[in-house]
Scaffold this motif. Structure first.
Motif, PDB file in Angstrom:
ATOM      1  N   GLU A  45     -32.083 -17.308  40.475  1.00 53.54           N
ATOM      2  CA  GLU A  45     -33.497 -17.554  40.203  1.00 53.54           C
ATOM      3  C   GLU A  45     -33.951 -18.697  41.098  1.00 53.54           C
ATOM      4  O   GLU A  45     -33.262 -19.713  41.205  1.00 53.54           O
ATOM      5  CB  GLU A  45     -33.707 -17.933  38.746  1.00 53.54           C
ATOM      6  CG  GLU A  45     -35.147 -18.283  38.416  1.00 53.54           C
ATOM      7  CD  GLU A  45     -35.348 -18.760  36.989  1.00 53.54           C
ATOM      8  OE1 GLU A  45     -36.507 -19.024  36.634  1.00 53.54           O
ATOM      9  OE2 GLU A  45     -34.370 -18.881  36.241  1.00 53.54           O
ATOM     10  N   VAL A  46     -35.101 -18.545  41.731  1.00 57.11           N
ATOM     11  CA  VAL A  46     -35.672 -19.629  42.531  1.00 57.11           C
ATOM     12  C   VAL A  46     -36.362 -20.577  41.558  1.00 57.11           C
ATOM     13  O   VAL A  46     -37.286 -20.183  40.849  1.00 57.11           O
ATOM     14  CB  VAL A  46     -36.671 -19.096  43.577  1.00 57.11           C
ATOM     15  CG1 VAL A  46     -37.355 -20.243  44.292  1.00 57.11           C
ATOM     16  CG2 VAL A  46     -35.968 -18.188  44.571  1.00 57.11           C
ATOM     17  N   VAL A  47     -35.882 -21.827  41.498  1.00 59.22           N
ATOM     18  CA  VAL A  47     -36.459 -22.791  40.555  1.00 59.22           C
ATOM     19  C   VAL A  47     -37.356 -23.812  41.239  1.00 59.22           C
ATOM     20  O   VAL A  47     -38.085 -24.535  40.578  1.00 59.22           O
ATOM     21  CB  VAL A  47     -35.367 -23.499  39.718  1.00 59.22           C
ATOM     22  CG1 VAL A  47     -34.703 -22.506  38.786  1.00 59.22           C
ATOM     23  CG2 VAL A  47     -34.356 -24.197  40.589  1.00 59.22           C
ATOM     24  N   GLY A  48     -37.329 -23.883  42.557  1.00 61.64           N
ATOM     25  CA  GLY A  48     -38.212 -24.815  43.245  1.00 61.64           C
ATOM     26  C   GLY A  48     -37.984 -24.808  44.745  1.00 61.64           C
ATOM     27  O   GLY A  48     -37.005 -24.254  45.239  1.00 61.64           O
ATOM     28  N   ARG A  49     -38.928 -25.424  45.439  1.00 59.67           N
ATOM     29  CA  ARG A  49     -38.836 -25.567  46.889  1.00 59.67           C
ATOM     30  C   ARG A  49     -39.288 -26.966  47.265  1.00 59.67           C
ATOM     31  O   ARG A  49     -40.130 -27.555  46.588  1.00 59.67           O
ATOM     32  CB  ARG A  49     -39.727 -24.549  47.605  1.00 59.67           C
ATOM     33  CG  ARG A  49     -39.244 -23.118  47.485  1.00 59.67           C
ATOM     34  CD  ARG A  49     -40.074 -22.191  48.368  1.00 59.67           C
ATOM     35  NE  ARG A  49     -39.645 -20.817  48.228  1.00 59.67           N
ATOM     36  CZ  ARG A  49     -38.662 -20.265  48.943  1.00 59.67           C
ATOM     37  NH1 ARG A  49     -38.037 -20.954  49.851  1.00 59.67           N
ATOM     38  NH2 ARG A  49     -38.338 -18.997  48.748  1.00 59.67           N
ATOM     39  N   ALA A  50     -38.753 -27.479  48.353  1.00 59.95           N
ATOM     40  CA  ALA A  50     -39.182 -28.769  48.872  1.00 59.95           C
ATOM     41  C   ALA A  50     -40.619 -28.642  49.382  1.00 59.95           C
ATOM     42  O   ALA A  50     -41.098 -27.533  49.625  1.00 59.95           O
ATOM     43  CB  ALA A  50     -38.240 -29.208  49.999  1.00 59.95           C
ATOM     44  N   PRO A  51     -41.316 -29.765  49.572  1.00 60.23           N
ATOM     45  CA  PRO A  51     -42.718 -29.709  50.028  1.00 60.23           C
ATOM     46  C   PRO A  51     -42.939 -28.885  51.301  1.00 60.23           C
ATOM     47  O   PRO A  51     -43.961 -28.230  51.430  1.00 60.23           O
ATOM     48  CB  PRO A  51     -43.073 -31.174  50.249  1.00 60.23           C
ATOM     49  CG  PRO A  51     -42.202 -31.905  49.294  1.00 60.23           C
ATOM     50  CD  PRO A  51     -40.913 -31.126  49.268  1.00 60.23           C
ATOM     51  N   LEU A  52     -41.998 -28.886  52.215  1.00 59.37           N
ATOM     52  CA  LEU A  52     -42.141 -28.087  53.434  1.00 59.37           C
ATOM     53  C   LEU A  52     -41.430 -26.734  53.318  1.00 59.37           C
ATOM     54  O   LEU A  52     -41.161 -26.075  54.304  1.00 59.37           O
ATOM     55  CB  LEU A  52     -41.618 -28.862  54.642  1.00 59.37           C
ATOM     56  CG  LEU A  52     -42.381 -30.156  54.952  1.00 59.37           C
ATOM     57  CD1 LEU A  52     -41.752 -30.891  56.125  1.00 59.37           C
ATOM     58  CD2 LEU A  52     -43.847 -29.861  55.231  1.00 59.37           C
ATOM     59  N   ARG A  53     -41.117 -26.340  52.063  1.00 57.02           N
ATOM     60  CA  ARG A  53     -40.507 -25.049  51.706  1.00 57.02           C
ATOM     61  C   ARG A  53     -39.050 -24.902  52.132  1.00 57.02           C
ATOM     62  O   ARG A  53     -38.476 -23.827  52.061  1.00 57.02           O
ATOM     63  CB  ARG A  53     -41.354 -23.876  52.219  1.00 57.02           C
ATOM     64  CG  ARG A  53     -42.778 -23.922  51.674  1.00 57.02           C
ATOM     65  CD  ARG A  53     -43.589 -22.675  51.846  1.00 57.02           C
ATOM     66  NE  ARG A  53     -42.947 -21.414  51.550  1.00 57.02           N
ATOM     67  CZ  ARG A  53     -42.795 -20.878  50.328  1.00 57.02           C
ATOM     68  NH1 ARG A  53     -43.219 -21.531  49.277  1.00 57.02           N
ATOM     69  NH2 ARG A  53     -42.232 -19.704  50.181  1.00 57.02           N
ATOM     70  N   ARG A  59     -31.047 -21.304  40.793  1.00 59.56           N
ATOM     71  CA  ARG A  59     -30.248 -21.429  39.582  1.00 59.56           C
ATOM     72  C   ARG A  59     -29.343 -20.211  39.493  1.00 59.56           C
ATOM     73  O   ARG A  59     -29.801 -19.071  39.573  1.00 59.56           O
ATOM     74  CB  ARG A  59     -31.126 -21.518  38.345  1.00 59.56           C
ATOM     75  CG  ARG A  59     -30.290 -21.691  37.068  1.00 59.56           C
ATOM     76  CD  ARG A  59     -31.127 -21.991  35.848  1.00 59.56           C
ATOM     77  NE  ARG A  59     -31.780 -23.275  36.027  1.00 59.56           N
ATOM     78  CZ  ARG A  59     -33.081 -23.479  35.833  1.00 59.56           C
ATOM     79  NH1 ARG A  59     -33.854 -22.501  35.450  1.00 59.56           N
ATOM     80  NH2 ARG A  59     -33.608 -24.670  35.998  1.00 59.56           N
ATOM     81  N   LEU A  60     -28.057 -20.495  39.374  1.00 57.07           N
ATOM     82  CA  LEU A  60     -27.054 -19.467  39.117  1.00 57.07           C
ATOM     83  C   LEU A  60     -26.469 -19.781  37.751  1.00 57.07           C
ATOM     84  O   LEU A  60     -26.671 -20.891  37.246  1.00 57.07           O
ATOM     85  CB  LEU A  60     -25.957 -19.505  40.189  1.00 57.07           C
ATOM     86  CG  LEU A  60     -26.353 -18.906  41.540  1.00 57.07           C
ATOM     87  CD1 LEU A  60     -26.951 -19.963  42.430  1.00 57.07           C
ATOM     88  CD2 LEU A  60     -25.158 -18.279  42.196  1.00 57.07           C
ATOM     89  N   PRO A  61     -25.753 -18.857  37.140  1.00 53.23           N
ATOM     90  CA  PRO A  61     -25.176 -19.151  35.822  1.00 53.23           C
ATOM     91  C   PRO A  61     -24.299 -20.412  35.875  1.00 53.23           C
ATOM     92  O   PRO A  61     -23.326 -20.476  36.618  1.00 53.23           O
ATOM     93  CB  PRO A  61     -24.332 -17.913  35.510  1.00 53.23           C
ATOM     94  CG  PRO A  61     -25.000 -16.816  36.284  1.00 53.23           C
ATOM     95  CD  PRO A  61     -25.483 -17.480  37.554  1.00 53.23           C
TER      96      PRO A  61
END
Length: 84
Positions: A45-53, A59-61
């Motif tokens: 699951e993508v939980v976030g990105r840095a400001p410049l992507r 997130r993995l189990p």
């Protein structure tokens, strides 16, 4: 890359979940990616990105992993349907 709905992990949006279909990298990079737990069949699951992507937080189990976009390009995923 548009094989049966498959996309590169880099193209996933924040909050999106997917199952890894395969890793296209070989050699040292491929081994390193697999050593991080990014193996076929694993759900991410993508939980976030840095400001410049770059990088992207996944997130993995059992853990969260930060991955650079140039590494994410080698990981092919099948997006999962979102409930609701």
């Amino acid at each position: 890359m548009q094989d049966a709905g498959l996309i590169s992990l880099r193209r996933m949006k924040e909050g999106q979940k997917a199952r890894i279909a395969h890793v296209q990298a070989s050699g040292e990079l491929g081994r390193r990616i697999r050593d991080m737990g990014l193996i076929p069949g694993a759900e991410v699951e993508v939980v976030g990105r840095a400001p410049l992507r770059d990088p992207v937080a996944l997130r993995l189990p059992g853990f969260t992993l930060s991955l650079r976009n140039n590494e994410a390009d080698y990981i092919v995923v099948e997006p999962l349907k979102q409930a609701g």
